[in-house]
Structures are given as C-alpha cells and as structure tokens.
Design a protein around this motif. Structure first.
Motif, PDB file in Angstrom:
ATOM      1  N   VAL A 359       0.814  -1.206   0.000  1.00  0.00           N
ATOM      2  CA  VAL A 359       0.000   0.000   0.000  1.00  0.00           C
ATOM      3  C   VAL A 359       0.851   1.261   0.000  1.00  0.00           C
ATOM      4  O   VAL A 359       0.579   2.218  -0.739  1.00  0.00           O
ATOM      5  CB  VAL A 359      -0.957  -0.007   1.221  1.00  0.00           C
ATOM      6  N   GLU A 360       1.907   1.295   0.831  1.00  0.00           N
ATOM      7  CA  GLU A 360       2.746   2.497   0.924  1.00  0.00           C
ATOM      8  C   GLU A 360       3.464   2.758  -0.393  1.00  0.00           C
ATOM      9  O   GLU A 360       3.544   3.896  -0.854  1.00  0.00           O
ATOM     10  CB  GLU A 360       3.764   2.336   2.056  1.00  0.00           C
ATOM     11  N   ALA A 381       3.263   8.932 -16.480  1.00  0.00           N
ATOM     12  CA  ALA A 381       2.212   8.973 -15.458  1.00  0.00           C
ATOM     13  C   ALA A 381       1.281   7.766 -15.583  1.00  0.00           C
ATOM     14  O   ALA A 381       0.919   7.134 -14.577  1.00  0.00           O
ATOM     15  CB  ALA A 381       1.427  10.272 -15.572  1.00  0.00           C
ATOM     16  N   ARG A 382       0.865   7.432 -16.811  1.00  0.00           N
ATOM     17  CA  ARG A 382      -0.013   6.271 -17.010  1.00  0.00           C
ATOM     18  C   ARG A 382       0.661   4.984 -16.534  1.00  0.00           C
ATOM     19  O   ARG A 382       0.034   4.146 -15.874  1.00  0.00           O
ATOM     20  CB  ARG A 382      -0.406   6.153 -18.488  1.00  0.00           C
ATOM     21  N   ARG A 383       1.948   4.856 -16.894  1.00  0.00           N
ATOM     22  CA  ARG A 383       2.682   3.664 -16.469  1.00  0.00           C
ATOM     23  C   ARG A 383       2.793   3.620 -14.942  1.00  0.00           C
ATOM     24  O   ARG A 383       2.685   2.556 -14.329  1.00  0.00           O
ATOM     25  CB  ARG A 383       4.076   3.659 -17.112  1.00  0.00           C
ATOM     26  N   GLY A 384       2.971   4.766 -14.291  1.00  0.00           N
ATOM     27  CA  GLY A 384       3.066   4.815 -12.844  1.00  0.00           C
ATOM     28  C   GLY A 384       1.780   4.362 -12.170  1.00  0.00           C
ATOM     29  O   GLY A 384       1.812   3.640 -11.164  1.00  0.00           O
ATOM     30  N   LEU A 385       0.631   4.774 -12.717  1.00  0.00           N
ATOM     31  CA  LEU A 385      -0.643   4.349 -12.149  1.00  0.00           C
ATOM     32  C   LEU A 385      -0.847   2.839 -12.314  1.00  0.00           C
ATOM     33  O   LEU A 385      -1.406   2.170 -11.433  1.00  0.00           O
ATOM     34  CB  LEU A 385      -1.788   5.113 -12.818  1.00  0.00           C
ATOM     35  N   GLU A 386      -0.385   2.309 -13.433  1.00  0.00           N
ATOM     36  CA  GLU A 386      -0.460   0.858 -13.627  1.00  0.00           C
ATOM     37  C   GLU A 386       0.372   0.128 -12.576  1.00  0.00           C
ATOM     38  O   GLU A 386      -0.064  -0.881 -12.004  1.00  0.00           O
ATOM     39  CB  GLU A 386       0.027   0.485 -15.029  1.00  0.00           C
ATOM     40  N   LEU A 387       1.573   0.651 -12.305  1.00  0.00           N
ATOM     41  CA  LEU A 387       2.441   0.030 -11.304  1.00  0.00           C
ATOM     42  C   LEU A 387       1.826   0.134  -9.912  1.00  0.00           C
ATOM     43  O   LEU A 387       1.941  -0.790  -9.091  1.00  0.00           O
ATOM     44  CB  LEU A 387       3.825   0.693 -11.321  1.00  0.00           C
ATOM     45  N   ALA A 388       1.167   1.272  -9.638  1.00  0.00           N
ATOM     46  CA  ALA A 388       0.510   1.433  -8.340  1.00  0.00           C
ATOM     47  C   ALA A 388      -0.590   0.387  -8.178  1.00  0.00           C
ATOM     48  O   ALA A 388      -0.763  -0.207  -7.095  1.00  0.00           O
ATOM     49  CB  ALA A 388      -0.066   2.838  -8.213  1.00  0.00           C
ATOM     50  N   GLY A 389      -1.348   0.147  -9.249  1.00  0.00           N
ATOM     51  CA  GLY A 389      -2.385  -0.876  -9.202  1.00  0.00           C
ATOM     52  C   GLY A 389      -1.808  -2.258  -8.945  1.00  0.00           C
ATOM     53  O   GLY A 389      -2.371  -3.061  -8.176  1.00  0.00           O
ATOM     54  N   GLU A 390      -0.679  -2.569  -9.566  1.00  0.00           N
ATOM     55  CA  GLU A 390      -0.029  -3.865  -9.352  1.00  0.00           C
ATOM     56  C   GLU A 390       0.398  -4.021  -7.898  1.00  0.00           C
ATOM     57  O   GLU A 390       0.266  -5.108  -7.307  1.00  0.00           O
ATOM     58  CB  GLU A 390       1.179  -4.004 -10.281  1.00  0.00           C
ATOM     59  N   ASP A 391       0.915  -2.932  -7.305  1.00  0.00           N
ATOM     60  CA  ASP A 391       1.316  -2.981  -5.893  1.00  0.00           C
ATOM     61  C   ASP A 391       0.120  -3.270  -4.983  1.00  0.00           C
ATOM     62  O   ASP A 391       0.214  -4.046  -4.034  1.00  0.00           O
ATOM     63  CB  ASP A 391       1.981  -1.660  -5.479  1.00  0.00           C
TER      64      ASP A 391
END
Length: 396
Positions: A359-360, A381-391
């Motif tokens: 989560v962090e 930015a789009r790629r970052g949001l995808e990575l956040a979702g994976e986390d």
C-alpha cells in the motif's frame, strides 16, 4: 630561443610541449624530449638527454666528458659538455630540447637548466620548458629565474584557468550543434582547463563519454594522494557541492587540514566562497565511480549526520544522502522534500527503490504519477498508475 610555459596543474602545459614535439620535426628540427622525475637521481633527466644526443649524432667523447664531470662533482663542466652535445645532436639541423615538469628540478638541476638557457642565447640550442606555478618554493624560484630573458628570443606563455563564460565559448566553438544545456554541462566538467575542455568536447562529437585518456590521467593523479586526502575528496564528491571546513569537520575525517592543503596544492580543489570545490568536474565523476556500494552508503551516512543543521543544507540534499545511506527515515525525508525540490523524480524513485510492494509503495507511485502528469510526462504517469495498481493487488 627560449620558451617557458607556466601554469597550474591540468591546464595543458605537457600537451603544449607534446604538440611542439610533433610539429617541429616536420619543419626540419631535431627534437630531444625529457621529463624530470618526481624523485631519484637529480641528474637523471640530463643523463637521458645526453644519451639521446649521442644517439642523434653528438660526438661520443663529449657525452663521455659530461658523465665524467658529473662523477667528479664538476657541475659547471658537465653543463658545458651537455650543452655542446645537445648542439651537435641535430647535425646541420636546428635542435630543440623539450623539458617537462621542470618545477621538480632540485638546486643542481636548476643550475643545469639555467646553463642550457644561456646556451640558447648563442643560438646553438632551442629550449622549451614547462613548469607548474603551484609547485612549492622550488618551482616558484625556477619560474622567477627563467622569467628573466636569457636569450635574444625569449617568450613566456602563462596558461590560466578559463572563466566560465570563456569555457562555454570554447566548447560552443568546437561543438556548434550542442544545445546550450550541453555546452554548460561540458564546461562544468572541464572546469577551466583548456585541455580537458578540448578532450571532453571532442569525445562528445565522436559520440562517446569521458575520454579514457582523461579518466586515466585523473586516476593516476588520485593514486598519488594519501588515503586521508582521498577520503576528503570522496566526501566532497558525494555531496556534490562546495563544502567548508566546518561542514567537513562533521565527517570526522583524519588529518582534514593537511588533506585540504595537499589537494589544493595539486590543483584538485579550489577555494570557493562557500567552501572547497573541484577544479574539474571529471575528477568528481572518477571518485564517485571508484566508490563501492557499501563505501558509498557509509560515507552518505557520515555526510547526513555532518550536514544536519547547517544553513546551506537543503531538504532535498539531506533526503538524497538518507536514500544513499539507506537510513530508516530516508523515505519520509524524500517524500517531504519532493514537492519543493528541483528534481523530485529522483527523490520519488529513490523512495520507491527502498519500499517493498504494498500500500505504501502504491501511494508513493501515485504521488509520482501526479507530478509527472502536471509536468506533461503523460506516458510515464499512465505507467506509474499501472504500477501502483499492481502494488495494491499484490498487497491484497
């Protein structure tokens, strides 16, 4: 004729002599080159030149008399025989003697050089000498002696560090296609040294990085330093800005004052209104490349403790040191500093590297994505949001 090339370390004196040695034979001159060793036999360079003269056609008896005069302790006679041998070396061609690192000559060696300079006044031998003006009392004394015209055709070339504007002008003239930012970057790396600026810009034009010859020259100079001096230089390199003695004192490094004096005398560091800085940015690069991961982390930890509370220390600087040291508060320092930092992407990336998936990490990844979106980096930015979702999915 007599030519004296003076200047601080790293400004291209040796390069200038080497260029003379390359060009003059094409114009019919016989060139004999010698380099004064840092220690050992004070007559070594003169023996070397005498042997070169013998190989180039000087009368063997004259060279033998030179050696004999040295053995019996008659320097005046030795100098006279050496001057004669050098004059004979070219046959009917003019002779030019190139002498590098003349500031390392001891008293007897300086006397021999002055004798050769006077011989140049007769037209028998041309002499080109390079000497550092920042090489202690002996070098300064030699500079004063040779600055007096000893030949009808005497000249002195003083090589000085270029000012920032002049350094950028030199780079831009050599690389007209370079962007203004690249010109400034190359100028910073080369400092005020025309030689380094030339090599760095040429290597960029050829599509490479820092020239291997430049790196090897810097490494060779660093290897001659004491361990304490190198450690001080590594500290300044890691922080990346000028450091004052009060700031460096917090690193608890051994023999700090002596180390700063040695590095300054060798032309590696220069005094700055805000502390000590590298004369040439490429030196910092070489030092950083030589640090192992554990060494870098340990030194970053020292820097973090040393610079806390200093007025010149910025939050982003502390955060970067904490990240490099992998300290427990590194992530919180990075996130607190990022919104006001000039390059927040670095701080976010450093924090993400230390955080496990969860989560962090997803929260930090989203903060970075929001910054990237605000600054027009939409793909990132789009790629970052995808990575956040994976986390987040991994945390579930």
């Amino acid at each position: 004729p007599l030519l004296l090339v003076r200047g601080g370390p790293g400004l291209g004196k040796s390069r200038a002599l080497a260029e003379l040695g390359r060009r003059l034979p094409l114009q019919g001159a016989a060139v004999l080159s010698g380099q004064v060793p840092a220690e050992g036999d004070p007559h070594a360079v003169w023996r070397e030149l005498a042997e070169l003269a013998r190989l180039r056609g000087a009368t063997p008896e004259v060279v033998t008399r030179f050696e004999q005069a040295l053995e019996i302790g008659d320097p005046r006679a030795a100098h006279e025989h050496l001057a004669r041998a050098l004059g004979e070396a070219g046959g009917k061609r003019p002779v030019l003697v190139l002498l590098d690192d003349a500031h390392l000559l001891s008293g007897p060696g300086q006397a021999a050089l002055l004798h050769l300079a006077r011989a140049a006044a007769t037209g028998g031998v041309g002499l080109a000498v390079c000497a550092s003006v920042a090489a202690g009392e002996e070098g300064a004394a030699l500079g004063r002696a040779l600055s007096v015209p000893l030949a009808p055709q005497s000249a002195t070339a003083d090589l000085n560090e270029l000012e920032v504007e002049d350094a950028e002008t030199l780079v831009a003239s050599m690389a007209p296609d370079a962007t203004p930012e690249l010109v400034r970057r190359l100028a910073r790396l080369g400092g005020g040294s025309p030689r380094l600026l030339h090599d760095l810009t040429l290597e960029w034009r050829l599509g490479g990085g820092t020239p291997r010859s430049v790196i090897e020259a810097v490494e060779a100079r660093l290897e001659r330093l004491g361990g304490a001096t190198r450690r001080v230089l590594e500290a300044i390199a890691l922080v990346g800005r000028p450091l004052g003695e009060d700031e460096l004192a917090g690193f608890e490094l051994h023999a700090l004052e002596a180390a700063l004096a040695e590095a300054s005398a060798l032309g590696i560091l220069a005094a700055h209104p805000h502390g000590y800085r590298f004369r040439h940015g490429v030196t910092r690069r070489v030092l950083l490349d030589g640090l192992g991961e554990e060494e870098r982390a340990e030194l970053a930890g020292r820097a973090l403790e040393a610079l806390k509370g200093h007025e010149a220390t910025r939050p982003g600087e502390l955060a970067r040191l904490a990240l490099a040291a992998r300290s427990p508060d590194a992530v919180s320092l990075a996130l607190a500093a990022a919104p006001e930092d000039a390059t927040p992407d670095e701080l976010y990336a450093g924090a993400l590297e230390l955080l496990p998936a969860g989560v962090e990490r997803a929260r930090v990844q989203r903060e970075l994505a929001e910054h990237q979106a605000r600054t027009g980096q939409l793909g990132e930015a789009r790629r970052g949001l995808e990575l956040a979702g994976e986390d987040l999915r991994e945390a579930e």
